[in-house]
Design a protein around this motif. Structure first.
Motif, PDB file in Angstrom:
ATOM      1  N   LYS A 268       1.086  -9.646   2.730  1.00  0.00           N
ATOM      2  CA  LYS A 268       1.739 -10.953   2.807  1.00  0.00           C
ATOM      3  C   LYS A 268       3.242 -10.827   3.074  1.00  0.00           C
ATOM      4  N   SER A 269       3.788  -9.657   2.788  1.00  0.00           N
ATOM      5  CA  SER A 269       5.204  -9.408   3.042  1.00  0.00           C
ATOM      6  C   SER A 269       5.382  -7.905   3.283  1.00  0.00           C
ATOM      7  N   ALA A 270       6.625  -7.483   3.475  1.00  0.00           N
ATOM      8  CA  ALA A 270       6.913  -6.064   3.698  1.00  0.00           C
ATOM      9  C   ALA A 270       7.456  -5.392   2.449  1.00  0.00           C
ATOM     10  N   ARG A 271       7.272  -6.021   1.273  1.00  0.00           N
ATOM     11  CA  ARG A 271       7.830  -5.466   0.043  1.00  0.00           C
ATOM     12  C   ARG A 271       6.923  -4.430  -0.617  1.00  0.00           C
ATOM     13  N   SER A 272       5.622  -4.419  -0.279  1.00  0.00           N
ATOM     14  CA  SER A 272       4.710  -3.468  -0.909  1.00  0.00           C
ATOM     15  C   SER A 272       4.886  -2.077  -0.318  1.00  0.00           C
ATOM     16  N   THR A 273       4.557  -1.062  -1.119  1.00  0.00           N
ATOM     17  CA  THR A 273       4.709   0.337  -0.719  1.00  0.00           C
ATOM     18  C   THR A 273       3.396   1.062  -0.929  1.00  0.00           C
ATOM     19  N   CYS A 274       3.042   1.907   0.018  1.00  0.00           N
ATOM     20  CA  CYS A 274       1.817   2.701  -0.093  1.00  0.00           C
ATOM     21  C   CYS A 274       2.010   3.743  -1.186  1.00  0.00           C
ATOM     22  N   LYS A 275       1.076   3.792  -2.139  1.00  0.00           N
ATOM     23  CA  LYS A 275       1.188   4.715  -3.266  1.00  0.00           C
ATOM     24  C   LYS A 275       0.874   6.155  -2.883  1.00  0.00           C
ATOM     25  N   ALA A 276       0.352   6.359  -1.686  1.00  0.00           N
ATOM     26  CA  ALA A 276       0.030   7.724  -1.261  1.00  0.00           C
ATOM     27  C   ALA A 276       1.176   8.356  -0.475  1.00  0.00           C
ATOM     28  N   CYS A 277       1.691   7.636   0.520  1.00  0.00           N
ATOM     29  CA  CYS A 277       2.748   8.200   1.372  1.00  0.00           C
ATOM     30  C   CYS A 277       4.135   7.657   1.044  1.00  0.00           C
ATOM     31  N   ASN A 278       4.208   6.677   0.125  1.00  0.00           N
ATOM     32  CA  ASN A 278       5.476   6.069  -0.303  1.00  0.00           C
ATOM     33  C   ASN A 278       6.212   5.338   0.813  1.00  0.00           C
ATOM     34  N   ALA A 279       5.519   5.066   1.910  1.00  0.00           N
ATOM     35  CA  ALA A 279       6.134   4.313   3.006  1.00  0.00           C
ATOM     36  C   ALA A 279       5.841   2.832   2.827  1.00  0.00           C
ATOM     37  N   SER A 280       6.703   2.004   3.389  1.00  0.00           N
ATOM     38  CA  SER A 280       6.524   0.559   3.284  1.00  0.00           C
ATOM     39  C   SER A 280       5.334   0.105   4.121  1.00  0.00           C
ATOM     40  N   ASP A 299      -2.484  -7.495 -15.137  1.00  0.00           N
ATOM     41  CA  ASP A 299      -3.219  -6.818 -14.073  1.00  0.00           C
ATOM     42  C   ASP A 299      -2.238  -6.261 -13.049  1.00  0.00           C
ATOM     43  N   SER A 300      -2.463  -5.014 -12.643  1.00  0.00           N
ATOM     44  CA  SER A 300      -1.597  -4.378 -11.646  1.00  0.00           C
ATOM     45  C   SER A 300      -2.451  -3.899 -10.483  1.00  0.00           C
ATOM     46  N   THR A 301      -1.857  -3.901  -9.296  1.00  0.00           N
ATOM     47  CA  THR A 301      -2.560  -3.493  -8.076  1.00  0.00           C
ATOM     48  C   THR A 301      -1.758  -2.425  -7.361  1.00  0.00           C
ATOM     49  N   LYS A 302      -2.421  -1.342  -6.986  1.00  0.00           N
ATOM     50  CA  LYS A 302      -1.800  -0.289  -6.183  1.00  0.00           C
ATOM     51  C   LYS A 302      -2.289  -0.430  -4.749  1.00  0.00           C
ATOM     52  N   TRP A 303      -1.341  -0.517  -3.816  1.00  0.00           N
ATOM     53  CA  TRP A 303      -1.679  -0.744  -2.414  1.00  0.00           C
ATOM     54  C   TRP A 303      -1.587   0.549  -1.603  1.00  0.00           C
ATOM     55  N   TYR A 304      -2.448   0.646  -0.577  1.00  0.00           N
ATOM     56  CA  TYR A 304      -2.498   1.831   0.289  1.00  0.00           C
ATOM     57  C   TYR A 304      -2.670   1.390   1.737  1.00  0.00           C
ATOM     58  N   HIS A 305      -2.125   2.221   2.667  1.00  0.00           N
ATOM     59  CA  HIS A 305      -2.540   2.111   4.055  1.00  0.00           C
ATOM     60  C   HIS A 305      -4.022   2.485   4.144  1.00  0.00           C
ATOM     61  N   VAL A 306      -4.708   1.971   5.134  1.00  0.00           N
ATOM     62  CA  VAL A 306      -6.135   2.307   5.284  1.00  0.00           C
ATOM     63  C   VAL A 306      -6.305   3.811   5.472  1.00  0.00           C
ATOM     64  N   ALA A 307      -5.429   4.424   6.265  1.00  0.00           N
ATOM     65  CA  ALA A 307      -5.537   5.864   6.517  1.00  0.00           C
ATOM     66  C   ALA A 307      -5.175   6.691   5.292  1.00  0.00           C
ATOM     67  N   CYS A 308      -4.419   6.111   4.348  1.00  0.00           N
ATOM     68  CA  CYS A 308      -3.978   6.863   3.166  1.00  0.00           C
ATOM     69  C   CYS A 308      -4.860   6.627   1.947  1.00  0.00           C
ATOM     70  N   PHE A 309      -5.846   5.760   2.051  1.00  0.00           N
ATOM     71  CA  PHE A 309      -6.611   5.377   0.866  1.00  0.00           C
ATOM     72  C   PHE A 309      -7.397   6.563   0.308  1.00  0.00           C
ATOM     73  N   PRO A 310      -7.280   6.852  -1.006  1.00  0.00           N
ATOM     74  CA  PRO A 310      -7.964   8.003  -1.610  1.00  0.00           C
ATOM     75  C   PRO A 310      -9.412   7.662  -1.956  1.00  0.00           C
ATOM     76  N   THR A 311     -10.295   7.781  -0.969  1.00  0.00           N
ATOM     77  CA  THR A 311     -11.703   7.433  -1.197  1.00  0.00           C
ATOM     78  C   THR A 311     -12.389   8.398  -2.161  1.00  0.00           C
ATOM     79  N   SER A 312     -11.802   9.592  -2.360  1.00  0.00           N
ATOM     80  CA  SER A 312     -12.430  10.547  -3.288  1.00  0.00           C
ATOM     81  C   SER A 312     -12.332  10.054  -4.733  1.00  0.00           C
ATOM     82  N   SER A 313     -11.188   9.438  -5.090  1.00  0.00           N
ATOM     83  CA  SER A 313     -11.025   8.950  -6.458  1.00  0.00           C
ATOM     84  C   SER A 313     -11.448   7.493  -6.616  1.00  0.00           C
TER      85      SER A 313
END
Length: 399
Positions: A268-280, A299-313
């Protein structure tokens, strides 16, 4: 030039001494003869001598009038809550100058101030003077024990949240903890709803909080949610067992891994950061979130790029069942299905490794590994496997 004057009035020679004596007498008299009066402020120019803030026009104020050594009467004005009743005893408030000309509600406020002052004088024995440490600790103890909680909309933007030290905007919902200050007045500490320390100031049934009936339905729901979260936190942490720092760090991660729900949406905005690569994560980009309940009560939400999403965990399962899957574009749906397939392929590829023997077939040497290839025959299949060799094995092969 002054000689003729003194010759006609010899008493003027003693004038400086008389002035000094009069000044000394007057300097000793203000504390004893100061008279207390009450009135409504005629303008907004007066300042409270207790808190140094301006007294608004029409506000009730108390004044302590005394004779100034310079030869005129001076009055020090105070807010009712700031009035130093310990140094300026009110006595019977009915005898205070101006008492008959104020409203009934304001008269009750003065009577309450008088009662509080008497109770403070009774509580502190004249033979026992409290130490500075006691004086500092007692207000906090009194707030914790007897503090009453109230809720209201901020009447101005002058109040400050005692937790985050940020200003509380005018009209914003705020929660206050009121308690009687040892200096003789009631004080209120204001908080944002999100900053309110519910652990130290129990809300109890929020329906009984002062001012609850006068706020909007949405704000009532917010207070009820705050009460529920506080109860849940108290239930999770036993009073007999204090979690160690290691447990406190492990709990949130374990909870996310076990109970985290996966969702997908466009940023919805550019304020979120990917928890895997730390990029916006750019606005409008597809992102995957893992939501879980934080032990601190929200409730807290951790956001990821699709390519960075940790599907193993965080296994995706069937992507069609992800929250928000139906609201994204077809191309993005295919991208998620591809991510799911790759994950399944990686899991299938990981297994026990079977290495063929170096004695089979011809060997093609390449450093640092030797690739062994067998010729296909009617009964055998072609096998290609990389087997590491030591330098001694390579020498033997050449021989």
């Amino acid at each position: 030039m002054l000689a003729p004057l003194f010759s006609r009035n010899p008493s003027l020679l003693f004038l400086p001494a008389v002035v000094r004596i009069a000044r000394g007498a007057m300097s000793a008299s203000p504390a004893a003869k100061a008279t207390v009066s009450v009135e409504y402020a005629k303008s907004g120019r007066s300042s409270c001598k207790g808190c140094s803030a301006a007294i608004a026009k029409g506000a009730l104020r108390l004044g302590a009038s005394a004779r100034d050594p310079r030869g005129y009467d001076s009055t020090k004005w105070y807010h009712v809550a700031c009035f130093p009743a310990s140094s300026h005893p009110l006595g019977p408030v009915e005898e205070v100058q101006g008492f008959d000309s104020i409203k009934d509600d304001d008269r009750e406020e003065l009577r309450e101030l008088e009662k509080n002052n008497k109770s403070d004088q009774t509580a502190v024995s004249p033979l026992e003077v409290p130490s500075p440490k006691k004086a500092k600790v007692s207000p906090k103890a009194e707030v914790a024990e007897k503090g009453s909680v109230s809720v209201e909309y901020a009447k101005s933007a002058r109040s400050t949240c005692k937790a985050c030290n940020a200003s509380i905007a005018k009209g914003a919902l705020r929660i206050g903890v009121s308690a009687h200050d040892p200096r003789g007045f009631d004080s209120t500490k204001w908080y944002h709803v999100a900053c309110f320390p519910a652990s130290s100031h129990l809300l109890g049934p929020v329906e009984e909080v002062q001012g609850f009936d006068s706020i909007k339905d949405d704000d009532r729901e917010e207070l009820q949610e705050l009460e529920k979260n506080n109860k849940r936190d108290q239930t999770a942490v036993s009073p007999l067992e204090v979690p160690s720092p290691k447990k406190a760090k492990v709990l949130p991660k374990a909870e996310v891994a076990e109970k985290g729900s996966v969702s997908v949406e466009y940023a919805k905005s550019a304020r979120s950061t990917c928890k895997a690569c730390n990029a916006s994560i750019t606005k409008g980009a597809l992102r995957i979130g893992v939501s879980a309940h934080d032990p601190r009560g929200f409730d807290s939400t951790k956001w990821y790029h699709v390519a960075c999403f940790p599907t193993s965990s965080h296994p995706l399962g069937r992507v069609e069942k992800l929250k928000g899957f139906d609201s994204i574009k077809d191309d993005d749906r295919e991208e998620l299905r591809e991510l799911e397939k790759n994950k399944k392929g990686d899991q299938a590829a990981v297994g026990p490794v079977e290495l063929s023997s170096p004695n089979k077939g011809n060997s093609h040497i390449s450093l640092p590994e030797v690739e062994v290839a067998e010729k296909s025959s009617p009964g055998n299949k072609t096998v290609g496997t990389a087997i590491p060799f030591s330098p001694s094995d390579i020498k033997k092969t050449y021989k």
